[in-house]
Design an enzyme around this catalytic site. Structure first.
Site, PDB file in Angstrom:
ATOM      1  N   MET A  31       0.886  -1.429   0.124  1.00 33.81           N
ATOM      2  CA  MET A  31      -0.402  -0.190   0.183  1.00 33.81           C
ATOM      3  C   MET A  31       0.746   1.349   0.044  1.00 33.81           C
ATOM      4  SD  MET A  31      -3.434  -1.049   2.273  1.00 33.81           S
ATOM      5  CE  MET A  31      -2.552  -1.047   3.534  1.00 33.81           C
ATOM      6  N   HIS A  44       8.703  -4.311   3.587  1.00 31.70           N
ATOM      7  CA  HIS A  44       8.876  -4.437   2.247  1.00 31.70           C
ATOM      8  C   HIS A  44      10.187  -4.687   1.468  1.00 31.70           C
ATOM      9  CE1 HIS A  44       5.334  -1.336   3.018  1.00 31.70           C
ATOM     10  NE2 HIS A  44       4.821  -2.125   2.622  1.00 31.70           N
ATOM     11  N   GLY A  55       3.815 -10.710   3.673  1.00 29.79           N
ATOM     12  CA  GLY A  55       4.764 -10.610   4.793  1.00 29.79           C
ATOM     13  C   GLY A  55       4.272 -11.453   6.237  1.00 29.79           C
ATOM     14  N   LYS A 104       4.111 -10.812   8.614  1.00 29.99           N
ATOM     15  CA  LYS A 104       3.477  -9.856   9.898  1.00 29.99           C
ATOM     16  C   LYS A 104       1.788  -9.909   9.721  1.00 29.99           C
ATOM     17  CE  LYS A 104       3.399  -5.281  11.205  1.00 29.99           C
ATOM     18  NZ  LYS A 104       2.079  -4.881  11.179  1.00 29.99           N
ATOM     19  N   ASP A 105       1.076 -10.020   8.222  1.00 32.13           N
ATOM     20  CA  ASP A 105      -0.251  -9.935   8.282  1.00 32.13           C
ATOM     21  C   ASP A 105      -0.147 -11.165   8.416  1.00 32.13           C
ATOM     22  OD1 ASP A 105      -0.774  -7.274   7.820  1.00 32.13           O
ATOM     23  OD2 ASP A 105       1.042  -7.336   6.532  1.00 32.13           O
ATOM     24  N   SER A 163       3.898   0.690   8.254  1.00 27.06           N
ATOM     25  CA  SER A 163       3.219   1.863   7.775  1.00 27.06           C
ATOM     26  C   SER A 163       2.653   2.303   8.619  1.00 27.06           C
ATOM     27  CB  SER A 163       3.302   2.240   5.911  1.00 27.06           C
ATOM     28  OG  SER A 163       3.828   1.246   5.425  1.00 27.06           O
ATOM     29  N   ARG A 164       2.170   2.234   9.337  1.00 34.32           N
ATOM     30  CA  ARG A 164       1.512   3.208  10.508  1.00 34.32           C
ATOM     31  C   ARG A 164       2.956   3.926  11.457  1.00 34.32           C
ATOM     32  NH1 ARG A 164      -2.698  -0.312   9.032  1.00 34.32           N
ATOM     33  NH2 ARG A 164      -4.514   0.270   7.933  1.00 34.32           N
TER      34      ARG A 164
HETATM   35  P1  AMP Z   1       1.481  -2.922   3.519  1.00 36.18           P
HETATM   36  O1  AMP Z   1       2.003  -2.508   2.463  1.00 36.18           O
HETATM   37  O2  AMP Z   1       1.021  -2.311   4.608  1.00 36.18           O
HETATM   38  O3  AMP Z   1      -0.113  -4.289   3.016  1.00 36.18           O
HETATM   39  O4  AMP Z   1       2.483  -4.777   3.435  1.00 36.18           O
HETATM   40  C1  AMP Z   1       2.639  -5.025   2.223  1.00 36.18           C
HETATM   41  C2  AMP Z   1       3.499  -6.833   2.537  1.00 36.18           C
HETATM   42  O5  AMP Z   1       4.660  -6.272   2.766  1.00 36.18           O
HETATM   43  C3  AMP Z   1       2.257  -7.158   2.576  1.00 36.18           C
HETATM   44  O6  AMP Z   1       2.647  -8.424   2.344  1.00 36.18           O
HETATM   45  C4  AMP Z   1       2.629  -6.957   4.645  1.00 36.18           C
HETATM   46  O7  AMP Z   1       2.984  -8.491   5.252  1.00 36.18           O
HETATM   47  C5  AMP Z   1       4.717  -6.490   4.438  1.00 36.18           C
HETATM   48  N1  AMP Z   1       5.155  -6.956   5.477  1.00 36.18           N
HETATM   49  C6  AMP Z   1       4.487  -5.493   5.870  1.00 36.18           C
HETATM   50  N2  AMP Z   1       5.129  -5.282   7.064  1.00 36.18           N
HETATM   51  C7  AMP Z   1       6.116  -5.983   6.856  1.00 36.18           C
HETATM   52  C8  AMP Z   1       7.581  -5.902   7.889  1.00 36.18           C
HETATM   53  N3  AMP Z   1       7.786  -5.340   9.070  1.00 36.18           N
HETATM   54  N4  AMP Z   1       7.362  -7.463   7.847  1.00 36.18           N
HETATM   55  C9  AMP Z   1       7.304  -8.344   7.022  1.00 36.18           C
HETATM   56  N5  AMP Z   1       6.868  -7.871   6.184  1.00 36.18           N
HETATM   57  C10 AMP Z   1       5.906  -7.089   6.149  1.00 36.18           C
END
Ligand code: AMP
Length: 284
Positions: free
Chosen positions: A29, A36, A147, A149-150, A186-187
């Protein structure tokens, strides 16, 4: 290498149409960080062509959530992608992705989307899976990287790919953390210094719980709760110890890999974290 910034499907097809070799996609996002970056690096080791998508998907945000204040840092995202030799940063706008307007046909996450994050964010995973399905069709990767993470999102994407026969391999990447233990997000940019002191309790609770894994599931969950409850400024939403495939609570006597997942508010900011825990069944 300079990453090409593209905004439309037509540009993407023109850029990728005659490329050979394996295509890897990292969906984001935006507001890219070192989490990322790690997904991109893992993709780079295997794939010949890397596409990063940068799309803030309105479908997965409820009206009272942070869509309007979510950080947008496209220039910095492009710079990070160039540093990591990403071939294409695909940053479509909402009208490009939802060209026919609000989608009338959607992917439903089903029961696995109703618990944990889904219980607090009704419809969230339907929005996630719908856009992931669309972006898989638009980017046509051989491999897609997500990730841990989710963790619930990852599980649901795996289920969608299996249940609906998407021709893509899903690869999971471990969570990247700050030295403090705080999972990169990102938050995290919403957090001030005081918030960060509170937020660190999330990962601390996971580590404390993992340290008593040999004592079994009851001890693990109790320990995590105690650490979280000791920080009064934390607005705990849930902490749960679940089977990583069914997301059902594991009870006393469970042995094997379990997922310890939690969500909490620090000020106005909602954070999630999780850890896989290898359980003995000592308290069974
Ligand atoms: P987001 O931009 O937050 O939707 O995350 C995009 C991708 O990056 C998703 O697959 C997340 O699980 C992964 N991601 C976000 N934060 C992390 C992190 N700290 N470590 C590993 N992957 C991450």
């Amino acid at each position: 290498m300079t990453t090409r910034l593209l905004h439309t499907r037509a540009q993407l097809r023109a850029a990728l149409g005659n490329r050979s070799g394996e295509v890897g996609v990292v969906m984001t996002m935006g507001a890219l960080h070192d989490g990322h970056r790690e997904l991109i690096r893992v993709a780079r080791r295997r794939c010949d062509v890397i596409v990063v998508t940068d799309f803030l998907n309105p479908l997965q945000f409820a009206p009272d959530e942070d869509l309007s204040r979510y950080p947008r840092t496209l220039d910095a995202d492009l710079a990070l992608c160039s540093e990591e030799s990403v071939d294409v940063l695909f940053a479509p706008d909402v009208a490009e992705v939802y060209a026919s307007g609000e989608p009338q046909v959607r992917v439903l996450a089903g029961p696995l989307g109703d618990v944990l994050e889904g219980a607090s964010r009704p419809g969230h995973f339907d929005g996630v899976l719908t856009v992931v399905a669309k972006l898989l069709h638009i980017t046509r990767p051989d491999v897609a990287y997500f990730g841990q993470k989710d963790a619930q999102q990852l599980l649901l994407i795996r289920r969608m790919v299996d249940d609906l026969d998407f021709p893509v391999q899903v690869v999971a990447v471990p969570t990247v953390r700050e030295p403090s233990g705080l999972a990169l997000s990102s938050r995290n940019g919403y957090l001030d210094e005081d918030d960060r002191v509170v937020a660190v309790v999330l990962s601390r609770s996971l580590s404390a719980a993992a340290a008593v894994a040999a004592d079994g599931p009851v001890a693990v969950l109790t320990t995590a709760r105690e650490v979280l409850d000791a920080q009064p400024a934390l607005g705990l939403d849930y902490v749960a110890l679940v089977d990583p495939i069914t997301l059902r609570d594991v009870g006393p006597g469970f042995a094997g890999t379990a997922l310890l997942a939690l969500a909490a508010k620090v000020g106005r900011t909602r954070l999630i974290d999780n850890a896989e825990i290898e359980l003995g069944s000592a308290d069974g």
